[in-house]
Design an enzyme around this catalytic site. Structure first.
Site, mmCIF file in Angstrom:
data_model
loop_
_atom_site.group_PDB
_atom_site.id
_atom_site.type_symbol
_atom_site.label_atom_id
_atom_site.label_comp_id
_atom_site.label_asym_id
_atom_site.label_seq_id
_atom_site.Cartn_x
_atom_site.Cartn_y
_atom_site.Cartn_z
ATOM 1 N N ARG B 53 0.864 -1.192 0.000
ATOM 2 C CA ARG B 53 0.000 0.000 0.000
ATOM 3 C C ARG B 53 0.893 1.232 0.000
ATOM 4 N NH1 ARG B 53 -2.759 -2.678 4.568
ATOM 5 N NH2 ARG B 53 -4.465 -3.935 3.718
ATOM 6 N N ASP B 55 2.203 4.976 -0.228
ATOM 7 C CA ASP B 55 1.606 6.243 0.198
ATOM 8 C C ASP B 55 1.596 7.270 -0.931
ATOM 9 O OD1 ASP B 55 0.929 5.682 2.853
ATOM 10 O OD2 ASP B 55 2.980 6.040 3.549
ATOM 11 N N ARG B 200 11.057 5.067 4.720
ATOM 12 C CA ARG B 200 11.393 6.491 4.834
ATOM 13 C C ARG B 200 12.032 6.789 6.189
ATOM 14 N NH1 ARG B 200 5.756 8.991 3.287
ATOM 15 N NH2 ARG B 200 6.796 10.844 4.135
#
Lengths: 253, 253
Positions: B53, B55, B200
């Protein structure tokens, strides 16, 4: 008044090109730079000259522009101030005082352009704004032979876009090199100048040669014909980047 | 009903991410794919499962999605038809019939992400949507030492975004490699799964280590603390790309 030169990088996707349009005519790199300089100069118009008039969608990593600034300021400060005022798709990558009489376009000795063309089955969406796309296969030998044809002093009338108003269509190409890397063709050309759409037409020739549609010998005849109807169509704008501009070396002791 | 898997590449810039939003909630990759499939299926909704999924702003070159199609069609034809219906920022780079019981997310064994970070003085505008930017310098030794910390089975609670609802924050990282190339840091990580914003955050850790703000030993303590307040902020979304998803090899004779 002090004279400056700046080196610019830009993502040409959302610009109508380098050259200022009439008011309301659309977003241009020259317009964005003049607007930022005007704000720096307290509202006075600062007229800017660019080395190359890149077309809509064409990118740059080494465009050069020159201008007179009403007030002197350190070049590093000018660069930082401009980058604070410019939109995010244009950056000043270098700024320096220019020697007297410097003119970004007239002082230029050579310009270098790069063209990237993806020729695999499918183009990655991440590449669609920065590389042309033409399904292959391409014959590497034929592409390199075609690139070699452009080297030297030629009348490039066959590769000039209609409607250009130039005194002569003769240009001297110092370097013309193509390499095929995976499913991407990377082409670089350096010349004393390029006609409108000339690099894209050069790449159109490479594609025609690489596909076997126009063997290098036939391309050589089409170049000699000085007739744009003899030449294959230009490659799309998005694959083209103005890489750099060379100037005479500064006089030294 | 026949089951398919497709491999997708997308430019995540103009998407709110992979996952379908409520109607009117914005553009998503899953939504674009389901819309194209719905048109192929003559208006029937085709529900799609994605492996990761991603972002908003995150890109992919190897996202995998699976779905049941009401009618059977050759995979090559499915791919071409979808590419004709999808917007230009999403491409189907591969399509194949899937083995019975295949589920893009639950069948996945590992996922691989790449992060690109420019750390020079100025970022080229051409890179601004495809690479994070954090002015350097970065110490290569410290960056590589930090990347090595992530390898193995760890509780990554310190690197998890708030608001995630996962059963466990333990993940096994098979590969975690950083290389500094010019003024760009390229980081790749492969794991059995990643928490929300985990890659990240991993890169946030590399930056803190590379700048000397948090030496690798201190980063190791912050990882062990299982407390996200101990961890440096995540790097921006635009530098992240889902590179690929691995599945168990098909049974063979």
């Amino acid at each position: 008044v002090p004279l400056y030169r700046v080196t610019l990088a830009y993502d040409g996707t959302d610009f109508l090109g380098w050259q200022l349009q009439r008011p309301g005519g659309g977003r241009t790199v020259q317009g964005a730079l003049e607007e930022a300089l005007g704000r720096l100069a307290g509202g006075v118009r600062v007229a800017v000259t660019g080395a190359g008039r890149t077309d809509a969608g064409v990118h740059a990593v080494g465009q050069v522009a020159s201008f007179d600034l009403p007030r002197e300021m350190p070049a590093g400060e000018l660069q930082r101030a401009l980058n604070g005022l410019l939109p995010s798709d244009v950056r000043v990558v270098d700024a320096a005082p220019a020697p007297p009489g410097f003119h970004a376009r007239r002082s230029a000795v050579t310009k270098t352009y790069r063209y990237e063309l993806d020729y695999g089955t499918i183009q990655l969406p991440q590449r669609r704004l920065f590389a042309g796309f033409a399904p292959g296969p391409l014959d590497g030998e034929a592409v390199r032979a075609a690139a070699a044809l452009y080297v030297g002093r030629h009348d490039f009338a066959s590769l000039a876009s209609a409607g250009g108003s130039v005194r002569t269509t003769v240009r001297t190409v110092a370097r013309s090199e193509a390499r095929l890397d995976g499913a991407t063709l990377v082409y670089e050309a350096e010349a004393d100048g390029f006609l409108r759409k000339m690099v894209r037409s050069m790449v159109g020739g490479l594609i025609a040669a690489g596909r076997g549609a126009m063997p290098p010998e036939e391309l050589a005849r089409a170049l000699a014909a000085r007739d744009r109807r003899a030449w294959p169509p230009p490659a799309p704008a998005c694959g083209l980047t103005l890489v750099g501009v060379s100037y005479p070396p500064a006089p030294r002791c």
